[in-house]
Design an enzyme around this catalytic site. Structure first.
Site, PDB file in Angstrom:
ATOM      1  N   SER A   1      -2.993  15.812  54.352  1.00  0.00           N
ATOM      2  CA  SER A   1      -2.187  15.155  55.375  1.00  0.00           C
ATOM      3  C   SER A   1      -2.363  13.629  55.277  1.00  0.00           C
ATOM      4  O   SER A   1      -2.140  13.062  54.203  1.00  0.00           O
ATOM      5  CB  SER A   1      -2.568  15.690  56.753  1.00  0.00           C
ATOM      6  OG  SER A   1      -1.632  15.300  57.717  1.00  0.00           O
TER       7      SER A   1
ATOM      8  N   ARG B   1      -1.523  15.725  71.807  1.00  0.00           N
ATOM      9  CA  ARG B   1      -2.178  16.730  70.964  1.00  0.00           C
ATOM     10  C   ARG B   1      -1.392  18.031  70.938  1.00  0.00           C
ATOM     11  O   ARG B   1      -1.259  18.675  69.891  1.00  0.00           O
ATOM     12  CB  ARG B   1      -3.594  16.979  71.469  1.00  0.00           C
ATOM     13  CG  ARG B   1      -4.352  18.041  70.710  1.00  0.00           C
ATOM     14  CD  ARG B   1      -4.553  17.656  69.253  1.00  0.00           C
ATOM     15  NE  ARG B   1      -5.505  18.543  68.598  1.00  0.00           N
ATOM     16  CZ  ARG B   1      -5.844  18.442  67.318  1.00  0.00           C
ATOM     17  NH1 ARG B   1      -5.301  17.494  66.574  1.00  0.00           N
ATOM     18  NH2 ARG B   1      -6.720  19.265  66.788  1.00  0.00           N
TER      19      ARG B   1
ATOM     20  N   ASP C   1       4.557  24.900  55.505  1.00  0.00           N
ATOM     21  CA  ASP C   1       4.337  23.560  56.078  1.00  0.00           C
ATOM     22  C   ASP C   1       5.691  22.889  56.301  1.00  0.00           C
ATOM     23  O   ASP C   1       6.336  22.435  55.362  1.00  0.00           O
ATOM     24  CB  ASP C   1       3.470  22.728  55.120  1.00  0.00           C
ATOM     25  CG  ASP C   1       3.135  21.347  55.687  1.00  0.00           C
ATOM     26  OD1 ASP C   1       3.640  20.999  56.774  1.00  0.00           O
ATOM     27  OD2 ASP C   1       2.370  20.620  55.025  1.00  0.00           O
TER      28      ASP C   1
ATOM     29  N   HIS D   1       1.156  23.494  58.320  1.00  0.00           N
ATOM     30  CA  HIS D   1       0.564  22.258  57.807  1.00  0.00           C
ATOM     31  C   HIS D   1      -0.959  22.342  57.746  1.00  0.00           C
ATOM     32  O   HIS D   1      -1.591  21.739  56.879  1.00  0.00           O
ATOM     33  CB  HIS D   1       0.982  21.094  58.711  1.00  0.00           C
ATOM     34  CG  HIS D   1       0.509  19.757  58.241  1.00  0.00           C
ATOM     35  ND1 HIS D   1       0.887  19.215  57.032  1.00  0.00           N
ATOM     36  CD2 HIS D   1      -0.338  18.853  58.806  1.00  0.00           C
ATOM     37  CE1 HIS D   1       0.321  18.031  56.881  1.00  0.00           C
ATOM     38  NE2 HIS D   1      -0.439  17.796  57.935  1.00  0.00           N
ATOM     39  N   ASP D   2      -1.563  23.079  58.649  1.00  0.00           N
ATOM     40  CA  ASP D   2      -3.026  23.180  58.716  1.00  0.00           C
ATOM     41  C   ASP D   2      -3.616  24.092  57.644  1.00  0.00           C
ATOM     42  O   ASP D   2      -4.835  24.312  57.637  1.00  0.00           O
ATOM     43  CB  ASP D   2      -3.461  23.691  60.090  1.00  0.00           C
ATOM     44  CG  ASP D   2      -3.753  22.554  61.057  1.00  0.00           C
ATOM     45  OD1 ASP D   2      -3.684  21.384  60.626  1.00  0.00           O
ATOM     46  OD2 ASP D   2      -4.043  22.833  62.231  1.00  0.00           O
TER      47      ASP D   2
END
Length: 370
Positions: free
Chosen positions: A143, A213, A310, A343-344
């Protein structure tokens, strides 16, 4: 580590400077006598220098990449010296908006200068040089960390022997910038933000930071992973309450993530680092708008990984970088990993991820040692 700065301080790309800089870091393994086995790990937006292990045996959580770093793991500490720094502008030990301004004796707040990924990388380079390392055996980041890896390869091509970029991009898409802006506005709109001057106040902009968040966390997951994890299940109830409380499991999860985040992260730091990500544009900075021209500078052997689910930094962006590297006949490998974690995915333990990184580093090690 307090960096040794010239009299004028650390000049930033925005035109301002910092008189003092401290960079938090952790190391794992040992630097060899030749100082050629160093691997630099670069964290993502909300990460820190604690990449592996536990500070205390009773700690519940390990470092954020513990499954990748350690004896016999992909980043094998029996072989490599692993260094991970908290970025300049961070809030976990490095100089940032929450640090004390030496000129006023008070926290910088919004008096902190704007930063770029390039500024962060130059500070990291100074830390690496403090260890006497002239060329990194390798470096890796996902990232925002991947953006910093790319910047390292462009800015200091002689200093990077190999590099790994995971779930990243050479520039944020308008959609990603938009998500960052919504998060920033959530913070700025919180009445407790008080123009960034909240450090000595009773209340901080926790609601705004938690919402930022929650928005970000949605982008880190995939539709499939959220469906698997939560479905449409209700939280501790069997029927709708017809009210605006947290009824669904996914709602409860996001609120929990927001609550945990405000306990460890600074709202102003979130503003500054997301803005630095928005500014980053490798093609504009190094290739006059051409990523191919920019990548002509790169000398490192490179591994680029993207993940099928992602949607924040989609595989298309990784492929654009790989194409630009190949147009320059660079030594680059690319893998699009099948994953439901969004994405994680690079932060989720995976046999494939471990094997690919281990193989990439081992081939380099066997070809010339470290």
């Amino acid at each position: 580590m307090r960096l040794k700065l010239p009299a004028e301080g650390f000049n930033l790309e925005c035109g301002r400077s910092l008189k003092e800089i401290e960079i938090a870091y952790e190391t794992y393994g040992h630097l060899n006598a030749q100082k050629d086995n160093a691997v630099l790990i670069l964290h993502a937006l909300t990460g820190d220098a604690h990449a592996a292990g536990r500070h205390q045996p009773e700690d519940k959580k390990t470092g954020w990449w513990d499954f990748m770093i350690g004896p016999g793991k992909a980043f094998d500490t029996n072989r490599y010296f692993i260094l991970c720094t908290n970025v300049l502008g961070g809030c976990q030990g490095s100089t940032g908006p929450s640090s004390v301004n030496p000129e006023t004796g008070k926290p910088y707040g919004m008096a902190f200068p704007m930063l770029t990924i390039g500024d962060m990388v130059r500070a990291q380079k100074m830390v690496v040089e403090e260890f006497g390392v002239q060329q990194l055996f390798s470096m890796a980041g996902g990232s925002m960390g991947g953006m910093a890896v790319l910047e390292w390869m462009l800015r200091f091509p002689d200093s990077v022997r190999s590099a790994m970029i995971f779930a990243s991009t050479s520039q944020l898409s308008p959609q990603s910038i938009a998500f960052n802006e919504v998060g920033r506005q959530a913070i700025i709109s919180d009445p407790h933000w008080q123009k960034g001057d909240y450090y000595d106040k009773e209340s901080r902009p926790e609601t705004g930071l938690a919402i930022a968040r929650m928005i970000g966390h949605i982008t880190y997951l995939s539709e499939k992973s959220m469906d698997k994890k939560f479905g449409r299940r209700l939280q501790n109830r069997e029927e709708y309450g017809y009210e605006f409380s947290k009824e669904f499991e996914v709602e409860s999860y996001l609120h929990y993530q927001g609550l945990r985040f405000v306990q460890r992260f600074d709202a102003n730091t979130y503003l500054y680092i997301t803005k630095a990500m928005d500014y980053y544009n490798a093609a504009a900075d190094w290739g006059k708008g051409s990523l191919e021209k920019a990548c002509a500078r790169i000398q490192a052997k490179t591994l680029v990984l993207s993940f099928t689910s992602d949607w924040l930094f989609p595989s298309r962006q990784s492929k654009e970088l790989v194409k630009a590297l190949r147009q320059n006949n660079s030594d680059v490998s690319y893998l699009e990993m099948d994953s439901d974690y969004g994405h994680d995915a690079f932060l989720i333990s995976s046999e494939t991820l471990n094997r690919v990184v281990d193989s990439f580093l081992d081939n380099l090690y066997q070809s010339g040692g470290a």
